[in-house]
Scaffold this motif. Structure first.
Motif, PDB file in Angstrom:
ATOM      1  N   ILE A  46     -13.019   0.667  -2.306  1.00 42.14           N
ATOM      2  CA  ILE A  46     -11.607   0.669  -3.075  1.00 42.14           C
ATOM      3  C   ILE A  46     -10.594   0.087  -1.879  1.00 42.14           C
ATOM      4  CG2 ILE A  46      -9.901   1.909  -3.956  1.00 42.14           C
ATOM      5  CD1 ILE A  46     -12.063   3.910  -4.764  1.00 42.14           C
ATOM      6  N   GLU A  47      -9.760  -0.683  -2.281  1.00 43.56           N
ATOM      7  CA  GLU A  47      -8.586  -1.206  -1.382  1.00 43.56           C
ATOM      8  C   GLU A  47      -7.576  -0.970  -2.191  1.00 43.56           C
ATOM      9  OE1 GLU A  47     -10.432  -4.385   1.792  1.00 43.56           O
ATOM     10  OE2 GLU A  47      -9.016  -5.118   0.270  1.00 43.56           O
ATOM     11  N   VAL A  48      -6.365  -0.288  -1.458  1.00 43.78           N
ATOM     12  CA  VAL A  48      -5.277  -0.101  -2.121  1.00 43.78           C
ATOM     13  C   VAL A  48      -4.138  -0.560  -1.015  1.00 43.78           C
ATOM     14  CG1 VAL A  48      -5.122   2.380  -1.309  1.00 43.78           C
ATOM     15  CG2 VAL A  48      -3.479   1.362  -3.113  1.00 43.78           C
ATOM     16  N   VAL A  49      -3.140  -1.213  -1.368  1.00 50.18           N
ATOM     17  CA  VAL A  49      -2.249  -1.685  -0.650  1.00 50.18           C
ATOM     18  C   VAL A  49      -0.804  -1.221  -0.739  1.00 50.18           C
ATOM     19  CG1 VAL A  49      -0.868  -3.983   0.227  1.00 50.18           C
ATOM     20  CG2 VAL A  49      -3.261  -3.790  -0.410  1.00 50.18           C
ATOM     21  N   THR A  50      -0.129  -0.846   0.220  1.00 43.30           N
ATOM     22  CA  THR A  50       1.467  -0.541   0.242  1.00 43.30           C
ATOM     23  C   THR A  50       2.291  -1.020   1.200  1.00 43.30           C
ATOM     24  OG1 THR A  50       2.803   1.554   0.187  1.00 43.30           O
ATOM     25  CG2 THR A  50       0.642   1.900   1.404  1.00 43.30           C
ATOM     26  N   ASN A  51       3.652  -0.951   1.047  1.00 41.04           N
ATOM     27  CA  ASN A  51       4.574  -1.479   2.440  1.00 41.04           C
ATOM     28  C   ASN A  51       5.031  -0.243   2.891  1.00 41.04           C
ATOM     29  OD1 ASN A  51       6.310  -0.989   0.352  1.00 41.04           O
ATOM     30  ND2 ASN A  51       7.023  -3.015   0.233  1.00 41.04           N
ATOM     31  N   ASP A  52       4.682   0.719   2.527  1.00 42.53           N
ATOM     32  CA  ASP A  52       5.394   2.252   3.084  1.00 42.53           C
ATOM     33  C   ASP A  52       4.341   2.890   3.955  1.00 42.53           C
ATOM     34  OD1 ASP A  52       7.800   4.259   2.296  1.00 42.53           O
ATOM     35  OD2 ASP A  52       6.168   5.165   2.929  1.00 42.53           O
ATOM     36  N   GLU A  53       4.566   3.130   5.176  1.00 37.88           N
ATOM     37  CA  GLU A  53       3.623   3.711   6.071  1.00 37.88           C
ATOM     38  C   GLU A  53       3.147   5.076   5.871  1.00 37.88           C
ATOM     39  OE1 GLU A  53       2.670   4.254  10.846  1.00 37.88           O
ATOM     40  OE2 GLU A  53       4.661   3.661  10.259  1.00 37.88           O
ATOM     41  N   SER A  55       3.493   6.788   2.898  1.00 36.96           N
ATOM     42  CA  SER A  55       2.775   6.840   1.560  1.00 36.96           C
ATOM     43  C   SER A  55       1.371   6.481   2.017  1.00 36.96           C
ATOM     44  CB  SER A  55       3.289   5.688   0.848  1.00 36.96           C
ATOM     45  OG  SER A  55       2.527   5.853  -0.554  1.00 36.96           O
ATOM     46  N   ALA A  56       0.957   5.265   2.657  1.00 36.10           N
ATOM     47  CA  ALA A  56      -0.309   4.815   3.009  1.00 36.10           C
ATOM     48  C   ALA A  56      -1.176   6.142   3.836  1.00 36.10           C
ATOM     49  CB  ALA A  56      -0.300   3.741   3.958  1.00 36.10           C
ATOM     50  N   GLN A  57      -0.347   6.807   4.562  1.00 39.72           N
ATOM     51  CA  GLN A  57      -0.998   7.916   5.348  1.00 39.72           C
ATOM     52  C   GLN A  57      -1.130   9.117   4.516  1.00 39.72           C
ATOM     53  OE1 GLN A  57       2.029   8.403   8.274  1.00 39.72           O
ATOM     54  NE2 GLN A  57       1.048   7.331   9.823  1.00 39.72           N
ATOM     55  N   VAL A  58      -0.501   9.399   3.447  1.00 41.74           N
ATOM     56  CA  VAL A  58      -0.587  10.339   2.443  1.00 41.74           C
ATOM     57  C   VAL A  58      -1.889   9.880   1.700  1.00 41.74           C
ATOM     58  CG1 VAL A  58       0.131  11.412   0.276  1.00 41.74           C
ATOM     59  CG2 VAL A  58       1.564  11.230   2.275  1.00 41.74           C
ATOM     60  N   LEU A  59      -2.090   8.471   1.003  1.00 43.68           N
ATOM     61  CA  LEU A  59      -3.212   8.183   0.443  1.00 43.68           C
ATOM     62  C   LEU A  59      -4.478   8.398   1.181  1.00 43.68           C
ATOM     63  CD1 LEU A  59      -1.716   4.813  -1.046  1.00 43.68           C
ATOM     64  CD2 LEU A  59      -1.848   7.269  -2.477  1.00 43.68           C
ATOM     65  N   ALA A  60      -4.436   7.953   2.434  1.00 38.34           N
ATOM     66  CA  ALA A  60      -5.671   8.253   3.292  1.00 38.34           C
ATOM     67  C   ALA A  60      -5.975   9.643   3.710  1.00 38.34           C
ATOM     68  CB  ALA A  60      -5.200   7.592   4.797  1.00 38.34           C
ATOM     69  N   ALA A  61      -4.833  10.226   3.553  1.00 36.49           N
ATOM     70  CA  ALA A  61      -5.310  11.993   3.630  1.00 36.49           C
ATOM     71  C   ALA A  61      -5.918  12.528   2.262  1.00 36.49           C
ATOM     72  CB  ALA A  61      -3.967  12.607   4.171  1.00 36.49           C
ATOM     73  N   ILE A  62      -5.701  11.961   1.248  1.00 33.65           N
ATOM     74  CA  ILE A  62      -6.096  12.430  -0.054  1.00 33.65           C
ATOM     75  C   ILE A  62      -7.522  11.999  -0.244  1.00 33.65           C
ATOM     76  CG2 ILE A  62      -5.992  12.037  -2.450  1.00 33.65           C
ATOM     77  CD1 ILE A  62      -2.834  11.630  -2.087  1.00 33.65           C
ATOM     78  N   ALA A  63      -7.970  10.481   0.243  1.00 24.67           N
ATOM     79  CA  ALA A  63      -9.140   9.973  -0.095  1.00 24.67           C
ATOM     80  C   ALA A  63      -9.948   9.376   1.028  1.00 24.67           C
ATOM     81  CB  ALA A  63      -8.958   8.915  -1.033  1.00 24.67           C
ATOM     82  N   GLY A  64      -9.421   9.710   2.246  1.00 24.55           N
ATOM     83  CA  GLY A  64     -10.074   9.220   3.452  1.00 24.55           C
ATOM     84  C   GLY A  64     -10.043   7.725   3.510  1.00 24.55           C
ATOM     85  N   LEU A  67      -7.482   2.698   7.519  1.00 26.26           N
ATOM     86  CA  LEU A  67      -6.031   1.970   7.407  1.00 26.26           C
ATOM     87  C   LEU A  67      -5.549   1.226   8.411  1.00 26.26           C
ATOM     88  CD1 LEU A  67      -3.353   2.671   5.480  1.00 26.26           C
ATOM     89  CD2 LEU A  67      -2.720   4.365   7.160  1.00 26.26           C
ATOM     90  N   GLU A  68      -5.476   0.031   7.848  1.00 28.14           N
ATOM     91  CA  GLU A  68      -4.996  -1.124   8.807  1.00 28.14           C
ATOM     92  C   GLU A  68      -3.586  -1.914   8.435  1.00 28.14           C
ATOM     93  OE1 GLU A  68      -7.803  -4.323   8.241  1.00 28.14           O
ATOM     94  OE2 GLU A  68      -9.330  -3.267   9.272  1.00 28.14           O
ATOM     95  N   HIS A  69      -2.942  -2.344   9.331  1.00 27.76           N
ATOM     96  CA  HIS A  69      -1.350  -2.877   9.375  1.00 27.76           C
ATOM     97  C   HIS A  69      -1.420  -3.973   9.551  1.00 27.76           C
ATOM     98  CE1 HIS A  69       2.696  -3.284  11.482  1.00 27.76           C
ATOM     99  NE2 HIS A  69       2.965  -3.219  10.075  1.00 27.76           N
ATOM    100  N   TYR A  89       0.375  -2.098   4.522  1.00 31.63           N
ATOM    101  CA  TYR A  89      -0.635  -1.102   4.875  1.00 31.63           C
ATOM    102  C   TYR A  89      -1.961  -1.116   3.900  1.00 31.63           C
ATOM    103  CZ  TYR A  89       3.037   0.233   7.843  1.00 31.63           C
ATOM    104  OH  TYR A  89       4.230   0.129   8.712  1.00 31.63           O
ATOM    105  N   THR A  90      -2.935  -1.439   4.323  1.00 34.33           N
ATOM    106  CA  THR A  90      -4.272  -1.670   3.421  1.00 34.33           C
ATOM    107  C   THR A  90      -5.094  -0.385   3.736  1.00 34.33           C
ATOM    108  OG1 THR A  90      -4.187  -4.228   3.521  1.00 34.33           O
ATOM    109  CG2 THR A  90      -6.114  -2.901   2.723  1.00 34.33           C
ATOM    110  N   LEU A  91      -5.395   0.298   2.746  1.00 37.74           N
ATOM    111  CA  LEU A  91      -6.436   1.430   2.755  1.00 37.74           C
ATOM    112  C   LEU A  91      -7.797   0.931   2.272  1.00 37.74           C
ATOM    113  CD1 LEU A  91      -6.988   4.713   3.653  1.00 37.74           C
ATOM    114  CD2 LEU A  91      -6.141   4.895   1.350  1.00 37.74           C
ATOM    115  N   SER A  92      -8.582   1.260   3.103  1.00 38.82           N
ATOM    116  CA  SER A  92     -10.252   0.728   2.486  1.00 38.82           C
ATOM    117  C   SER A  92     -10.909   1.939   2.324  1.00 38.82           C
ATOM    118  CB  SER A  92     -10.610  -0.193   3.476  1.00 38.82           C
ATOM    119  OG  SER A  92      -9.963  -1.519   3.651  1.00 38.82           O
ATOM    120  N   ILE A  93     -11.334   2.178   1.326  1.00 36.20           N
ATOM    121  CA  ILE A  93     -12.190   3.446   1.163  1.00 36.20           C
ATOM    122  C   ILE A  93     -13.740   2.912   0.610  1.00 36.20           C
ATOM    123  CG2 ILE A  93     -12.415   5.768  -0.340  1.00 36.20           C
ATOM    124  CD1 ILE A  93      -9.409   4.887  -0.764  1.00 36.20           C
TER     125      ILE A  93
END
Length: 238
Positions: A46-53, A55-64, A67-69, A89-93
């Motif tokens: 799963i990949e999810v993209v946001t431009n808010d750092e 928020s990206a960190q919160v999503l990473a805390a929820i799902a692991g 995270l790349e910028h 910010y791209t979160l790859s799960i």
């Protein structure tokens, strides 16, 4: 379970993290709103993209995940003649990062996720947390702006998946705030969009971000944009 994550405000906040990121929970609803709005679900990742750092960190805390910028330039969804540059910010799960190689968020394959075989989302598990789900969707594929021509606040949703936007409209119908909206239109980039009526946008936006600071499930930059737009609209009326 909880983790301390920065929220873009001065102090860090305890984020309540569900044991299962697919169970009915405010944090999982917020996560999947983001995934649907600006993400991609594959068989093993799963990949999810946001431009808010924050928020990206919160999503990473929820799902692991990982995270790349990077800084990117892209066409504005409503008008491809306009280009904007922003942090991304791209979160790859999954994909071997943060999960075992054989499972994705503890499920064997993407069909164990709230997505059907055609790639359409099923949000029934989050029906008690529509506000967090809608907030994630807005931050994933929505816009907030001040319309200087009319002195009003604009809230709209933009996505290439028409069925997802129809689902967003159903969620808005069910919210406790009366928020009429316009018809679905096509964007110049080939997607679709609709906007909440200007008269209803302030009440809808206020409800959407009400008490979000208590949970940390929000993008601080987006909330600041809403607050600034509301202040501009009030000054315009004065």
């Amino acid at each position: 379970m909880s983790e301390t994550q920065p929220t873009g405000d001065e102090d860090a906040l305890e984020i309540e993290v569900p044991a299962d990121p697919l169970a009915g929970h405010p944090a999982s609803a917020y996560l999947w709103g983001h995934v649907a709005g600006s993400g991609d679900v594959a068989t093993d990742q799963i990949e999810v993209v946001t431009n808010d750092e924050s928020s990206a960190q919160v999503l990473a805390a929820i799902a692991g995940g990982n995270l790349e910028h990077e800084t990117t330039s892209r066409d504005y969804a409503h008008d491809t003649s306009i280009t904007r540059t922003e942090d991304e910010y791209t979160l790859s799960i999954g994909g071997g990062e943060g999960d075992s190689d054989s499972t994705l968020l503890g499920r064997n394959g993407a069909l164990g996720l709230p997505v059907d075989g055609r790639g359409h989302y099923r949000f029934g598990a989050f029906s008690s947390h529509d506000r967090e789900l809608l907030r994630g969707l807005l931050e994933g594929c929505g816009t907030i702006c001040f319309k200087s021509s009319s002195g009003t606040v604009g809230i709209s949703f933009v996505h290439e998946d028409r069925e997802l936007l129809e689902l967003v409209r159903e969620l808005i119908d069910d919210c406790p705030v009366d928020a009429p909206y316009g018809d679905l239109g096509e964007t110049s980039s080939g997607g679709y969009w609709f906007g909440v009526d200007d008269e209803a946008a302030p009440a809808f936006g206020t409800w959407l971000y009400e008490n979000c600071g208590e949970t940390g499930l929000f993008a601080p930059s987006r909330r600041r944009k809403l607050e600034a737009s509301l202040e501009q609209a009030e000054s315009y009326d004065d």
